[in-house]
Design a protein around this motif. Structure first.
Motif, PDB file in Angstrom:
ATOM      1  N   SER A  19       5.410   5.338  -0.262  1.00  0.00           N
ATOM      2  CA  SER A  19       6.375   4.248  -0.406  1.00  0.00           C
ATOM      3  C   SER A  19       5.636   2.916  -0.353  1.00  0.00           C
ATOM      4  O   SER A  19       4.477   2.846   0.066  1.00  0.00           O
ATOM      5  N   GLY A  20       6.323   1.881  -0.768  1.00  0.00           N
ATOM      6  CA  GLY A  20       5.777   0.528  -0.661  1.00  0.00           C
ATOM      7  C   GLY A  20       4.521   0.298  -1.482  1.00  0.00           C
ATOM      8  O   GLY A  20       3.643  -0.464  -1.069  1.00  0.00           O
ATOM      9  N   LEU A  21       4.419   0.942  -2.647  1.00  0.00           N
ATOM     10  CA  LEU A  21       3.227   0.767  -3.477  1.00  0.00           C
ATOM     11  C   LEU A  21       3.131  -0.676  -3.953  1.00  0.00           C
ATOM     12  O   LEU A  21       4.075  -1.221  -4.540  1.00  0.00           O
ATOM     13  N   GLU A  22       2.008  -1.308  -3.673  1.00  0.00           N
ATOM     14  CA  GLU A  22       1.805  -2.709  -4.066  1.00  0.00           C
ATOM     15  C   GLU A  22       0.484  -2.813  -4.809  1.00  0.00           C
ATOM     16  O   GLU A  22      -0.578  -2.429  -4.283  1.00  0.00           O
ATOM     17  N   VAL A  23       0.537  -3.312  -6.029  1.00  0.00           N
ATOM     18  CA  VAL A  23      -0.639  -3.402  -6.892  1.00  0.00           C
ATOM     19  C   VAL A  23      -1.194  -4.814  -6.840  1.00  0.00           C
ATOM     20  O   VAL A  23      -0.486  -5.790  -7.131  1.00  0.00           O
ATOM     21  N   GLY A  24      -2.465  -4.924  -6.446  1.00  0.00           N
ATOM     22  CA  GLY A  24      -3.148  -6.209  -6.463  1.00  0.00           C
ATOM     23  C   GLY A  24      -4.107  -6.273  -7.628  1.00  0.00           C
ATOM     24  O   GLY A  24      -4.169  -5.373  -8.469  1.00  0.00           O
ATOM     25  N   ASP A  25      -4.908  -7.309  -7.676  1.00  0.00           N
ATOM     26  CA  ASP A  25      -5.847  -7.472  -8.779  1.00  0.00           C
ATOM     27  C   ASP A  25      -6.897  -6.357  -8.770  1.00  0.00           C
ATOM     28  O   ASP A  25      -7.173  -5.744  -9.791  1.00  0.00           O
ATOM     29  N   GLY A  26      -7.465  -6.077  -7.598  1.00  0.00           N
ATOM     30  CA  GLY A  26      -8.519  -5.072  -7.529  1.00  0.00           C
ATOM     31  C   GLY A  26      -8.222  -3.933  -6.592  1.00  0.00           C
ATOM     32  O   GLY A  26      -9.114  -3.145  -6.270  1.00  0.00           O
ATOM     33  N   SER A  27      -6.985  -3.842  -6.124  1.00  0.00           N
ATOM     34  CA  SER A  27      -6.678  -2.785  -5.164  1.00  0.00           C
ATOM     35  C   SER A  27      -5.203  -2.421  -5.232  1.00  0.00           C
ATOM     36  O   SER A  27      -4.389  -3.150  -5.801  1.00  0.00           O
ATOM     37  N   VAL A  28      -4.889  -1.272  -4.621  1.00  0.00           N
ATOM     38  CA  VAL A  28      -3.516  -0.806  -4.492  1.00  0.00           C
ATOM     39  C   VAL A  28      -3.307  -0.420  -3.046  1.00  0.00           C
ATOM     40  O   VAL A  28      -4.150   0.268  -2.451  1.00  0.00           O
ATOM     41  N   THR A  29      -2.212  -0.855  -2.446  1.00  0.00           N
ATOM     42  CA  THR A  29      -1.886  -0.454  -1.084  1.00  0.00           C
ATOM     43  C   THR A  29      -0.541   0.264  -1.088  1.00  0.00           C
ATOM     44  O   THR A  29       0.303   0.029  -1.963  1.00  0.00           O
ATOM     45  N   ALA A  30      -0.366   1.145  -0.106  1.00  0.00           N
ATOM     46  CA  ALA A  30       0.889   1.883   0.004  1.00  0.00           C
ATOM     47  C   ALA A  30       0.976   2.486   1.389  1.00  0.00           C
ATOM     48  O   ALA A  30      -0.026   2.552   2.126  1.00  0.00           O
ATOM     49  N   LEU A  31       2.156   2.943   1.754  1.00  0.00           N
ATOM     50  CA  LEU A  31       2.382   3.695   2.981  1.00  0.00           C
ATOM     51  C   LEU A  31       2.638   5.148   2.618  1.00  0.00           C
ATOM     52  O   LEU A  31       3.298   5.441   1.614  1.00  0.00           O
ATOM     53  N   VAL A  32       2.083   6.061   3.452  1.00  0.00           N
ATOM     54  CA  VAL A  32       2.314   7.487   3.250  1.00  0.00           C
ATOM     55  C   VAL A  32       2.882   8.035   4.554  1.00  0.00           C
ATOM     56  O   VAL A  32       2.290   7.876   5.625  1.00  0.00           O
TER      57      VAL A  32
END
Length: 560
Positions: free
Chosen positions: A33-46
């Protein structure tokens, strides 16, 4: 941080994670959940056992890398949670380039907006964030105190940050609280660096030493299974070194402090290396360090920390003879210390002396059942390089007669075959092993080494002659496996006897072993031309054990 690979696809995720973590990651696709796409990275919660934060770095040239704050991920592994996020990104592959471009645009717009703000507007923004974020407020308060040289406040704040008591609900810091405590310790390390950068290095030295003392006393009561507290404590130690390099404290006093840290009971969390401070200690400090280490070694010659510190200092000085003399004070009965001496001498270009020490090790340890195999290999390699093949055989023969192990037998065989004298050596070696069977001297796994040696030689006929009344189940099974074609009736009897013993045990391991025995029995019946007898036996066995559904499925999988 996980290692990086070129490209980014399912195969790359599997290569980074390994087959097991990749397969487990497939089961977490719905937990992202909470997938967030940045310029050089991707963050999310699992969402798993806990809620874990994952970050994937999407390097254009370096490929993919990943980080997760789960225990496995914090060890540097590309875990199942990283796999789940990576697969989620691949599912949305068409949208990712546009989202990265949008992230770049947002970052640029934010930078432009901040740049255009007035001083008053920026201050208002900072005050707003301070009011909402207690951690940010504490960090800025600490920086402000350091900037105005309010050392009392800085000291109180740093010691509060490394104080474990607020996290010790039951007298110790539990695993679940270790990460939060570690973040505070890391914050203290940052404050110490800021103090040094602000021209207060001497004060930073003293405060760092106080913090190190607190951490050392507390570490034994912390469940730091993931090593996060140790890592943060290491940052405090690095801040201490930086402060010392700037402040240049009294070298002899620093030497005394370092020795106290290395030899103290609470030194485990820091793992300080006094030689990192060599530039600060200078000649006088290093002399003091050496004297203190030598005195500690004399007072406690058997102490591991004292020995290690002294060896480290002597080795750093480059005096090979002094190092050899130090090693020689405590020679291990396995020959491991003789080998260390030999390797040091060889590195120094003193090969003849190195071999002499290694040979002495073999003599000193000649009666020991266990001798460090690397020492034996070292001597044999030097003999072989010098064309002394007969001496290699002699060393291997001597070790075999003491160890009486299959490994020693194999090494003797290899050496003797190289000079074409194995037949004579084999007769003598087997005679030694036969004598052991008469004295009931068992091999490592229970059966006599004699049977293992014959099986390893491929001498099946001799193994059959010797096995009766001596071999254990492992050896009987190995013998049957080698004899399906040459001794099918005898091998069949072994398989059926061992299979009968496995009717009672349950569990996958027992069932798989039973299936293997039945496959062997089937092969023997094939050679004997009695396949119908096997069909009847198997049908009876399945009827007898039909309630064991897992066994039935395993037999089905093996075609039985």
């Amino acid at each position: 941080m996980a290692r990086k690979v070129a490209g980014f696809g399912e195969d790359d995720l599997r290569a980074l994670a390994g087959a097991r973590s990749f397969e487990r990651g497939l089961g977490y696709l719905d937990a992202v959940s909470g997938l967030e796409v940045g310029d050089g990275s991707v963050t999310a919660l699992v969402h798993g056992t806990d809620v874990y934060e994952v970050e994937l770095a999407l390097g254009e040239d370096d490929g993919l890398s990943g980080w997760c704050d789960c225990p496995y991920g914090q060890e540097g592994n590309f875990c199942k949670h990283c796999v789940a996020v990576g697969l989620t990104v691949l599912r949305r592959a068409k949208a990712i380039p546009g989202q990265r471009a949008a992230a770049r645009a947002r970052a640029g717009a934010l930078e432009a907006w901040l740049t255009a703000l007035s001083r008053e507007e920026l201050l208002a923004l900072v005050r707003e964030q301070i009011a909402e974020d207690r951690g940010l407020r504490r960090r800025l308060e600490l920086r402000a105190a350091a900037a105005r040289s309010d050392l009392g406040t800085v000291r109180d704040r740093i010691l509060a940050l490394v104080d474990p008591r607020p996290f010790a609900r039951y007298g110790y810091v539990e695993y679940a609280d270790a990460a939060r405590y570690a973040r505070q310790v890391a914050e203290a390390a940052g404050a110490l660096r800021a103090l040094t950068a602000g021209g207060q290095a001497a004060q930073a030295v003293g405060l760092a030493e106080e913090a190190i003392r607190v951490l050392g006393e507390a570490y034994g009561e912390i469940d730091d299974s993931d090593g996060v507290v140790g890592e943060a404590a290491g940052a405090v130690a690095e801040a201490h070194l930086e402060a010392c390099e700037s402040a240049r404290p009294d070298p002899e006093r620093l030497a005394e402090w370092l020795v106290g840290q290395v030899l103290g009971e609470d030194s485990g969390v820091m793992d300080l290396d006094p030689l990192d401070y060599a530039g600060v200690l200078g000649p006088s400090g290093l002399v003091r360090l050496r004297r203190l280490a030598a005195g500690a070694r004399r007072r406690r010659p058997s102490g591991w920390a004292e020995r290690y510190l002294m060896e480290r200092l002597v080795k750093a000085e480059g005096d090979v003879d002094a190092l050899v003399a130090l090693y020689a004070q405590d020679l291990d009965p396995s020959g491991a210390t003789h080998l260390r001496i030999a390797e040091e001498l060889e590195t120094a270009g003193r090969g003849d002396e190195a071999l002499t020490w290694a040979e002495r090790g073999l003599r000193d340890c000649a009666a020991e059942t266990y001798v460090d195999g690397r020492l034996v290999d070292y001597v044999c390699a030097r003999y072989a390089n010098a064309g002394r093949s007969a001496d290699v055989v002699g060393v291997r023969r001597d070790r075999f007669r003491i160890e009486r192990s299959l490994a020693a037998y194999q090494q003797l065989r290899s050496a003797a075959q190289a000079v074409e004298c194995w037949q004579a050596e084999r007769v003598a070696a087997l005679a030694v092993l036969r004598e052991d069977t008469r004295r009931e001297r068992s091999g490592w796994y229970g059966g006599p080494v004699l049977i293992d040696a014959l099986l390893d030689d491929g001498d099946v006929d001799a193994a059959w002659r010797e096995a009766t009344g001596l071999a254990d189940d492992r050896q009987w099974e190995q013998l049957a496996g080698l004899s399906r074609e040459s001794h099918p009736a005898e091998a069949l009897a072994v398989y059926l006897r061992l299979a009968e013993r496995l009717k009672e045990p349950t569990g996958d391991r027992a069932y798989e072993r039973l299936a293997g025995l039945l496959l062997g029995a089937r092969d023997c019946h094939r050679v004997l031309g009695t396949q119908e007898a096997f069909t009847g036996y198997l049908a009876g066995l399945r009827a007898e054990l039909k309630r064991r559904r897992k066994l039935m499925s395993i037999l089905d999988r093996h075609g039985l």
